[in-house]
Enzyme design. Sequence first.
Site, mmCIF file in Angstrom:
data_model
loop_
_atom_site.group_PDB
_atom_site.id
_atom_site.type_symbol
_atom_site.label_atom_id
_atom_site.label_comp_id
_atom_site.label_asym_id
_atom_site.label_seq_id
_atom_site.Cartn_x
_atom_site.Cartn_y
_atom_site.Cartn_z
ATOM 1 N N HIS A 77 1.776 -33.194 39.219
ATOM 2 C CA HIS A 77 3.100 -33.161 38.574
ATOM 3 C C HIS A 77 3.144 -34.127 37.387
ATOM 4 C CE1 HIS A 77 4.720 -36.883 40.570
ATOM 5 N NE2 HIS A 77 4.037 -36.495 41.625
ATOM 6 N N ASP A 79 5.997 -35.445 35.981
ATOM 7 C CA ASP A 79 7.120 -36.391 35.937
ATOM 8 C C ASP A 79 6.757 -37.643 36.719
ATOM 9 O OD1 ASP A 79 7.150 -34.769 38.330
ATOM 10 O OD2 ASP A 79 9.080 -35.696 38.829
ATOM 11 N N GLU A 146 8.762 -33.110 40.299
ATOM 12 C CA GLU A 146 8.380 -33.200 41.715
ATOM 13 C C GLU A 146 9.241 -34.232 42.440
ATOM 14 O OE1 GLU A 146 6.133 -34.853 45.223
ATOM 15 O OE2 GLU A 146 6.727 -35.897 43.409
ATOM 16 N N HIS A 458 6.573 -45.438 43.268
ATOM 17 C CA HIS A 458 8.043 -45.399 43.155
ATOM 18 C C HIS A 458 8.649 -46.799 43.060
ATOM 19 C CE1 HIS A 458 8.096 -41.192 45.320
ATOM 20 N NE2 HIS A 458 7.115 -41.311 44.445
HETATM 21 ZN ZN LIG Z 1 3.643 -37.759 43.370
#
Ligand SMILES: [Zn+2]
Length: 486
Positions: A77, A79, A146, A458
């Site tokens: 992905h 993003d 995603e 994250h």
């Molecule tokens: Zn990921």
Amino acid sequence: MGNILGSLQPAALWNHFEEICKIPHPSKHEEKIREYIVNWAKKTNLETKVDEVGNVIIRKPATKGMENRKGIILQGHIDMVPQKNSDVAHDFEKDPITPWIDGEWVKAKGTTLGADNGMGAAAIMAVLEAKDLVHGQIEALFTVDEETGMTGAFGLKPGLFTGEILMNLDTEEEGDLCVGCAGGTNANMKFKYTEEATPAGMEAFKVNVTGLKGGHSGVDISLERANSNKILNRVLWFAHKNFGLRLSSIEGGTLRNAIPRESFAVVIIPKDKVAAFKKYVQEFQAVVINEYKGVETDLKISLEIVAAPAKVIDQKTTFSLLNAIYATPNGVIRDSQDMKGLVETSTNLAIVKSEKGEIIVQCLLRSSVDSAKEDLEKMIESVYNLAGAESIFDGQYPGWKPNMDSAILKEMIAAYEKQFGVKPHISAIHAGLECGLLGGVYKNWDMISFGPTICFPHSPDEKVNIASVKKFWDFLVETLKNAPKK
Ligand SMILES: [Zn+2]
């Protein structure tokens, strides 16, 4: 080409990663990175298209003598999650990410790095561009969004690929081969109630269930933590039956994908039953603490004296609601028979909330086996049918059932052992991955997911291990070379 990471190997992968870092690409703002990849692919003379939802698809033919191999779809992905430390000035829609080398790791400066999943995208670009690799037909799939809804994977149309093996490059532990994930369904139940005037001779309390650990309703469901909605309901059910409790309002849990940690209800109790009610709550707290010994350490059930509410929920709805919540399945329903230690099917009784004549009950159901998830949907619907409530199931996405006989899995286990002298770890996750959605559209795909070691994705502490990137790349190259024949 950038040069902060210029000393690292494999050079092509790191160069692409550094270029990706320069282009802002938070979720739902992938325009710039998409344009960059499309322009790069055109310059590299590769067949390229952008689908309706913004995913990029690029095709590279097989190298000489490899035309008889099954086509491989490489997927990642484009993003990233935009997170920064509060003392850092950074606009994720405008500013580049600044990677730097800290010993064995590459990190960003107070922001997420985007190694999740920039590493996957960079590796795919390095494969597409390489002149010295040996492989069958490669189709690249760069998905969007995603991290905030998987709208790229959700929107992928059938008929766009001819390959039969999907390699998702978004797993965050080198040496891990991920072969399964859970699908999900939202269950939304609704009771309608009428309000009745609060009878005389009653005392009002707020019942509080607090101090629970909660956690992610997928990956933490196997920890068997307490669910505050269920605990509160046990109190209410018993007191309704034995002490004439009347319910005025109820509220527990906030997020569908979080195990609820706190639940509250405002109730009234006949004055002559108050002493017995208080005694029961105290004793029941001890019972529950004992049940969850070693799991919940701060669980608390408390009573607060409050002003009497003007209205209470009608008797019939209260009876139906408390019985339905009691009968609603919750937690782990079944463990996987394909993989030891993996939860196959679970449900989280996430939210209970009364408001303006309606009581909403919401659960999030997960399973790697779609038929098991549908069975669970019907189990829940049956309970609420009996209770006279409405049930709506939506947001369904398919799971990815581990296939231990997968040809590419066998191939990759053997290749990994040969290359590194140890067996890879085979895993699956009880949460949603893009693979579940992609495999739902392309049912013939043999799928696998792997990647380099990324810690703290994250978060602004996100970092990727340099040595693991080299191993990941070498393994990918070897796997392409050994792809199964058609
Ligand atoms: Zn990921």
